[in-house]
Design a protein around this motif. Structure first.
Motif, short mmCIF file in Angstrom:
data_model
loop_
_atom_site.label_atom_id
_atom_site.label_comp_id
_atom_site.label_asym_id
_atom_site.label_seq_id
_atom_site.Cartn_x
_atom_site.Cartn_y
_atom_site.Cartn_z
N ALA A 1 0.86 -1.14 0.05
CA ALA A 1 -0.03 -0.17 -0.01
C ALA A 1 0.87 1.36 0.04
CB ALA A 1 -0.99 0.03 1.29
N GLU A 2 2.12 1.23 0.30
CA GLU A 2 3.22 2.37 0.46
C GLU A 2 3.36 2.69 -1.11
OE1 GLU A 2 6.24 1.65 3.22
OE2 GLU A 2 4.80 1.51 5.08
N HIS A 3 3.19 1.68 -1.81
CA HIS A 3 3.79 2.09 -3.36
C HIS A 3 2.69 3.12 -3.97
CE1 HIS A 3 4.89 1.72 -7.52
NE2 HIS A 3 6.08 0.90 -7.05
N PRO A 4 3.52 4.27 -4.51
CA PRO A 4 2.56 5.11 -5.02
C PRO A 4 1.64 4.85 -6.09
CG PRO A 4 4.85 5.53 -5.74
CD PRO A 4 4.95 4.26 -4.64
N GLY A 5 1.93 3.42 -6.69
CA GLY A 5 0.90 3.08 -7.84
C GLY A 5 0.03 2.29 -7.44
N VAL A 6 -0.03 1.85 -6.04
CA VAL A 6 -1.29 1.04 -5.41
C VAL A 6 -2.44 1.98 -4.67
CG1 VAL A 6 -1.84 -0.65 -3.87
CG2 VAL A 6 0.48 -0.71 -5.34
N ARG A 7 -3.55 1.72 -5.27
CA ARG A 7 -4.54 2.47 -4.59
C ARG A 7 -5.09 1.85 -3.50
NH1 ARG A 7 -10.32 3.19 -5.42
NH2 ARG A 7 -11.00 5.19 -5.04
N GLU A 8 -5.53 0.38 -3.76
CA GLU A 8 -6.07 -0.52 -2.73
C GLU A 8 -5.11 -2.00 -2.97
OE1 GLU A 8 -10.35 0.02 -1.37
OE2 GLU A 8 -10.18 0.44 -3.44
N VAL A 9 -5.43 -2.70 -1.62
CA VAL A 9 -4.69 -4.07 -1.99
C VAL A 9 -5.17 -5.10 -0.82
CG1 VAL A 9 -2.68 -3.48 -0.26
CG2 VAL A 9 -2.30 -5.36 -2.20
N CYS A 10 -5.33 -6.21 -1.35
CA CYS A 10 -5.69 -7.34 -0.20
C CYS A 10 -4.89 -8.66 -0.67
CB CYS A 10 -7.20 -7.66 -0.54
SG CYS A 10 -7.72 -8.87 0.64
N VAL A 11 -4.33 -9.02 0.37
CA VAL A 11 -3.35 -10.28 0.00
C VAL A 11 -3.78 -11.27 0.86
CG1 VAL A 11 -1.22 -11.27 0.83
CG2 VAL A 11 -1.23 -8.69 0.11
N LEU A 12 -3.97 -12.61 0.09
CA LEU A 12 -4.36 -13.98 0.43
C LEU A 12 -3.80 -15.03 0.03
CD1 LEU A 12 -7.62 -14.68 -1.60
CD2 LEU A 12 -6.27 -12.91 -1.97
N GLY A 13 -3.95 -16.09 0.59
CA GLY A 13 -3.38 -17.34 0.38
C GLY A 13 -4.18 -18.15 -0.39
N VAL A 14 -3.68 -18.86 -1.69
CA VAL A 14 -4.42 -19.79 -2.52
C VAL A 14 -3.93 -21.00 -2.49
CG1 VAL A 14 -5.53 -18.02 -3.85
CG2 VAL A 14 -3.52 -19.08 -4.79
N ASP B 1 -1.83 -24.33 -3.47
CA ASP B 1 -0.69 -24.38 -4.40
C ASP B 1 0.07 -25.72 -4.53
OD1 ASP B 1 1.21 -22.64 -6.73
OD2 ASP B 1 2.15 -23.73 -5.21
N PRO B 2 0.09 -26.44 -5.42
CA PRO B 2 0.82 -27.84 -5.40
C PRO B 2 2.21 -27.67 -4.85
CG PRO B 2 0.50 -27.31 -7.71
CD PRO B 2 -0.12 -26.09 -6.82
N GLU B 3 2.92 -26.63 -5.03
CA GLU B 3 4.29 -26.90 -4.65
C GLU B 3 4.42 -26.27 -3.49
OE1 GLU B 3 8.54 -24.83 -6.26
OE2 GLU B 3 6.79 -24.69 -7.42
N TRP B 4 3.87 -25.11 -3.18
CA TRP B 4 4.13 -24.32 -1.74
C TRP B 4 3.09 -24.77 -0.86
CZ3 TRP B 4 8.60 -22.05 -1.67
CH2 TRP B 4 9.26 -21.65 -2.79
N GLY B 5 2.08 -25.26 -1.07
CA GLY B 5 1.06 -25.60 -0.05
C GLY B 5 -0.12 -24.45 -0.22
N GLN B 6 0.25 -23.36 -0.06
CA GLN B 6 -0.30 -21.84 -0.51
C GLN B 6 0.38 -21.01 -0.98
OE1 GLN B 6 -2.03 -21.00 3.61
NE2 GLN B 6 -3.91 -20.92 2.62
N ALA B 7 0.07 -20.17 -1.93
CA ALA B 7 0.83 -19.45 -2.56
C ALA B 7 0.32 -17.96 -2.31
CB ALA B 7 0.84 -19.34 -4.04
N VAL B 8 1.14 -16.87 -1.98
CA VAL B 8 0.55 -15.59 -1.62
C VAL B 8 0.45 -14.91 -2.77
CG1 VAL B 8 1.65 -13.28 -0.59
CG2 VAL B 8 2.34 -15.62 0.39
N VAL B 9 -0.93 -14.32 -2.97
CA VAL B 9 -1.36 -13.61 -4.16
C VAL B 9 -1.97 -12.43 -3.58
CG1 VAL B 9 -3.32 -13.76 -5.96
CG2 VAL B 9 -2.33 -15.61 -5.17
N ALA B 10 -1.34 -11.39 -4.41
CA ALA B 10 -1.87 -9.86 -4.12
C ALA B 10 -2.87 -9.44 -5.14
CB ALA B 10 -0.78 -9.20 -3.94
N ALA B 11 -4.19 -8.97 -4.69
CA ALA B 11 -5.01 -8.48 -5.48
C ALA B 11 -5.11 -6.76 -5.37
CB ALA B 11 -6.51 -8.84 -5.16
N VAL B 12 -4.51 -6.21 -6.25
CA VAL B 12 -4.23 -4.55 -6.42
C VAL B 12 -5.06 -3.94 -7.35
CG1 VAL B 12 -2.37 -3.11 -7.01
CG2 VAL B 12 -1.72 -5.33 -5.85
N VAL B 13 -5.49 -2.96 -6.76
CA VAL B 13 -6.20 -1.61 -7.48
C VAL B 13 -5.25 -0.72 -7.74
CG1 VAL B 13 -8.13 -0.31 -7.47
CG2 VAL B 13 -8.61 -2.28 -6.26
N PRO B 14 -4.76 -0.60 -8.93
CA PRO B 14 -3.78 0.36 -9.15
C PRO B 14 -4.27 1.93 -9.17
CG PRO B 14 -4.65 -0.64 -11.27
CD PRO B 14 -5.34 -1.15 -10.16
#
Length: 397
Positions: A315-328, A330-343
């Motif tokens: 959220a501190e990046h000037p190009g990011v308006r809103e963000v939500c991070v969650l785990g989905v 993933d066969p390799e990592w168990g869960q992968a960190v995914v970021a949903a970003v509103v630019p």
């Protein structure tokens, strides 16, 4: 034996007509009539009405003649299962009184969010306790800065102290728009900000604009916000079962606590005068820092990642308006960190490599998003929380 009091739906009109429920709300606080279940008058949820037994008597243990249950607040929390939070009149009044004491005294309130949720209904309760007439924003078609400005002008016309309560999305819109809405916001003695995590960058931006923001933490089970800017309100106690890193599950106690759940069954988070929130946090010099829901923690490659910490960095990046991070999954990592970003600029989203590098440098490689998805807006639930279940259904591919 006295007749059990009924739980009756309270249809709350949207926008400017919301304060028309004040007489019924006053009677509920006085114990003169039924307990009330606030619902959206524009479209009550029939499943919630059935699950919470609207129109039927309160059950044993759900009421007390000495301190009547005034409101039952419907909440699905993070599970999606309807629950009814039993709020006694004393808890609601204690919350309102402690809020005014913390802010510097009673004042006139501007209602800017739906009043069938706890944050909105508490604006009306505070108005009753303060003996002031609230003003409500016209929210037909969504929250608009120009309508906020018009309602604020009416609210600020009276002398005395003035308060409002917003969610981060509303604050961000007022800051982005500038103009009359932001000018009006600066005139309030305090702007309570809650309902969702507040990125530090947003709070810093508000302070730079001259807005007196007070961040709040709480939930329906605590009659709304009970920790302001990390400090518990009068009578509220905070306990963190800290692990080696100083963080752990957060528990709350005090006069604002709910009686329990309507038709509660199974294990209850209410025990021995404490409410186990399901959140993680840490205490430093008596101040609480909330790290998010325990069940939102992402375990990726055997490493625990707190989404809120990754969100703060992004959220501190000037190009990011809103963000939500969650785990989905993933066969390799168990869960992968995914970021949903509103630019900030949909036509020029921030470089994904920059976003990943910012997280990797400050939170470690495990927290760096494996995937970044750019969206036009985040799905929301309740008064303004990102809907993680909806996002997971969209991004879990």
């Amino acid at each position: 034996m006295p007749t059990a009091r009924e739980l009756r739906p309270l249809p709350v009109p949207p926008g400017e007509r919301a304060p028309t429920v004040l007489p019924a709300l006053r009677r509920a606080l006085d114990g003169d009539g039924p307990a009330l279940l606030p619902v959206d008058a524009a479209g009550p949820d029939d499943d919630v009405l059935r699950a919470l037994g609207a129109g039927t008597p309160l059950e044993p243990g759900e009421d007390d003649p000495a301190d009547p249950t005034a409101l039952v607040i419907a909440t699905s929390g993070s599970t999606g299962t309807p629950k009814g939070v039993l709020l006694p009149a004393a808890a609601l009044r204690a919350s309102a009184t402690a809020t005014h004491r913390h802010l510097g005294g009673p004042g006139r309130w501007l209602l800017a969010m739906p009043a069938h949720h706890v944050a909105g209904i508490q604006v009306l309760v505070r108005s009753l306790v303060a003996g002031t007439d609230p003003v409500a924003v016209d929210t037909a078609g969504g929250f608009r800065p120009d309508r906020f400005a018009a309602a604020a002008e009416r609210c600020l016309a009276d002398p005395g102290r003035h308060y409002t309560a917003l969610v981060p999305t509303q604050l961000r819109r007022l800051l982005d728009d500038g103009g009359a809405g932001l000018a009006a916001l600066r005139a309030f003695d305090a702007v309570l900000l809650g309902g969702a995590a507040t990125p530090p960058a947003l709070r810093e931006r508000a302070a730079a604009a001259g807005v007196r923001v007070v961040t709040t933490y709480g939930m329906s089970e605590t009659a709304g916000g009970c920790v302001y800017d990390g400090t518990p309100l009068d009578g509220v106690r905070v306990h963190v079962e800290a692990a080696a890193d100083g963080s752990g599950p957060v528990a709350l106690s005090g006069p604002t606590l709910a009686r329990g759940y309507r038709r509660g069954s199974g294990a209850s988070p209410f025990r021995d005068g404490w409410f186990r929130t399901g959140d993680l946090g840490r205490l430093a010099d008596g101040r609480l820092e909330v790290l998010g829901r325990a069940d939102d923690v992402i375990i990726t490659g055997g490493v625990n990642v707190a989404p809120v910490l990754v969100e703060r960095i992004l959220a501190e990046h000037p190009g990011v308006r809103e963000v939500c991070v969650l785990g989905v999954d993933d066969p390799e990592w168990g869960q992968a960190v995914v970021a949903a970003v509103v630019p900030a600029d949909p036509a020029a989203p921030p470089p994904v490599a920059e976003l990943r590098a910012a997280v990797r440098d400050r939170a470690g490689a495990a927290g760096a998003p494996k995937r970044v998805e750019f969206l036009a807006e985040l799905p929301l639930r309740g008064p303004g929380k990102p809907d993680r279940r909806a996002l997971r259904a969209t991004l879990g591919r």
